[in-house]
Design a protein around this motif. Structure first.
Motif, PDB file in Angstrom:
ATOM      1  N   ARG A 203     -22.707   4.095 -24.650  1.00  0.00           N
ATOM      2  CA  ARG A 203     -23.706   5.120 -24.376  1.00  0.00           C
ATOM      3  C   ARG A 203     -24.773   5.157 -25.457  1.00  0.00           C
ATOM      4  NH1 ARG A 203     -20.222  10.688 -25.333  1.00  0.00           N
ATOM      5  NH2 ARG A 203     -19.434  10.088 -27.372  1.00  0.00           N
TER       6      ARG A 203
ATOM      7  N   ARG B 286      -9.261  12.137 -12.313  1.00  0.00           N
ATOM      8  CA  ARG B 286     -10.418  12.046 -13.203  1.00  0.00           C
ATOM      9  C   ARG B 286     -10.302  13.075 -14.310  1.00  0.00           C
ATOM     10  NH1 ARG B 286     -15.399  14.756  -9.774  1.00  0.00           N
ATOM     11  NH2 ARG B 286     -14.467  16.815  -9.583  1.00  0.00           N
TER      12      ARG B 286
ATOM     13  N   SER C  33     -15.932   6.381 -12.263  1.00  0.00           N
ATOM     14  CA  SER C  33     -14.675   6.289 -11.518  1.00  0.00           C
ATOM     15  C   SER C  33     -13.605   7.223 -12.051  1.00  0.00           C
ATOM     16  CB  SER C  33     -14.139   4.857 -11.559  1.00  0.00           C
ATOM     17  OG  SER C  33     -15.016   3.992 -10.878  1.00  0.00           O
ATOM     18  N   TYR C  34     -13.706   7.605 -13.339  1.00  0.00           N
ATOM     19  CA  TYR C  34     -12.623   8.351 -13.969  1.00  0.00           C
ATOM     20  C   TYR C  34     -13.040   9.627 -14.686  1.00  0.00           C
ATOM     21  CZ  TYR C  34     -10.252   3.976 -13.086  1.00  0.00           C
ATOM     22  OH  TYR C  34      -9.739   2.878 -12.468  1.00  0.00           O
ATOM     23  N   MET C  35     -14.352   9.913 -14.728  1.00  0.00           N
ATOM     24  CA  MET C  35     -14.805  11.101 -15.440  1.00  0.00           C
ATOM     25  C   MET C  35     -15.885  11.807 -14.640  1.00  0.00           C
ATOM     26  SD  MET C  35     -15.100   9.637 -19.332  1.00  0.00           S
ATOM     27  CE  MET C  35     -15.297  11.238 -20.081  1.00  0.00           C
TER      28      MET C  35
ATOM     29  N   SER D  44     -23.867   9.056 -16.593  1.00  0.00           N
ATOM     30  CA  SER D  44     -22.427   9.206 -16.394  1.00  0.00           C
ATOM     31  C   SER D  44     -21.740   8.299 -17.413  1.00  0.00           C
ATOM     32  CB  SER D  44     -22.031   8.842 -14.967  1.00  0.00           C
ATOM     33  OG  SER D  44     -22.376   7.511 -14.676  1.00  0.00           O
ATOM     34  N   LEU D  45     -20.540   8.650 -17.768  1.00  0.00           N
ATOM     35  CA  LEU D  45     -19.827   7.877 -18.781  1.00  0.00           C
ATOM     36  C   LEU D  45     -18.878   6.867 -18.147  1.00  0.00           C
ATOM     37  CD1 LEU D  45     -19.114  10.799 -21.260  1.00  0.00           C
ATOM     38  CD2 LEU D  45     -21.008   9.171 -21.252  1.00  0.00           C
ATOM     39  N   SER D  46     -18.165   7.272 -17.159  1.00  0.00           N
ATOM     40  CA  SER D  46     -17.262   6.396 -16.423  1.00  0.00           C
ATOM     41  C   SER D  46     -17.084   7.029 -15.048  1.00  0.00           C
ATOM     42  CB  SER D  46     -15.920   6.288 -17.152  1.00  0.00           C
ATOM     43  OG  SER D  46     -15.051   5.425 -16.450  1.00  0.00           O
TER      44      SER D  46
END
Length: 187
Positions: free
Chosen positions: A166, A38, A116-118, A112-114
């Motif tokens: 966003r 991440r 799974s990855y951030m 949250s922005l992503s």
């Protein structure tokens, strides 16, 4: 309720001036193990403002997005500097990006922005009671202020240059708040 996975190991894979990439090994409650990576932002967070120029008009900016290699219509936003309050960061970014400061700030949501990855997110804030005030920003070129009527946001959403998820979500949250269907917290 699901039991969170156990973190077995965590390490930094890479780092740039803006992000770190973290790798972490997890064990889920069913015994399955996986390695995730991440982006971990530096700094103290980020803010995005739905700035109302009046009761019917929102301030958008047109700026170049390096990730999409094109100009986009979006909302004023930026990092919260170390030691800076969220309110101060909102006011500074507004002055740098649209040439206005605000007297009223209402926190609508941390998004949250992503997930799974951030690991980072962005705080969405409604800014009202604006007045002219400008600060020097760090943008490579002047940003264009675009005034948009709240009643015509449906037209904005259909434009090819309005693609930032966003910003679209922030505008919807602001509409819900202004209609009395969503609560916020005064900063």
């Amino acid at each position: 309720m699901h039991k969170k996975p156990e973190i077995l190991h965590r390490s930094m894979v890479a780092q740039s001036r803006l992000f770190r990439i973290e790798s972490f090994d997890l064990r889920f409650s069913n015994g399955v193990e996986r390695t995730y990576e991440r982006l971990v932002p530096g700094g103290s967070g980020a803010v995005m403002m739905v700035a109302l120029l009046d009761d019917e008009t929102v301030a958008l900016i047109r700026e170049y997005g390096g990730g999409v290699e094109d100009y986009t219509l979006t909302l004023p936003k930026g990092a919260v500097d170390l030691g800076e309050t969220m309110r101060d960061a909102c006011n500074r970014e507004l002055q740098e990006e649209i040439g206005f400061a605000a007297r009223e700030f209402i926190h609508l949501k941390k998004m949250s922005l992503s997930p799974s990855y951030m690991s980072g997110g962005i705080d969405v804030v409604l800014a009202r009671d604006l007045y002219p005030s400008q600060l020097e920003g760090d943008e490579p070129e002047p940003l264009e202020l675009v005034e948009w009527k709240l009643a015509n946001l449906h037209e904005l959403y259909g434009r090819d240059d309005c693609t930032e998820g966003r910003a679209i979500a922030a505008l919807v949250l602001a509409q819900e708040y202004l209609a009395g269907r969503f609560d916020g917290k005064t900063l």
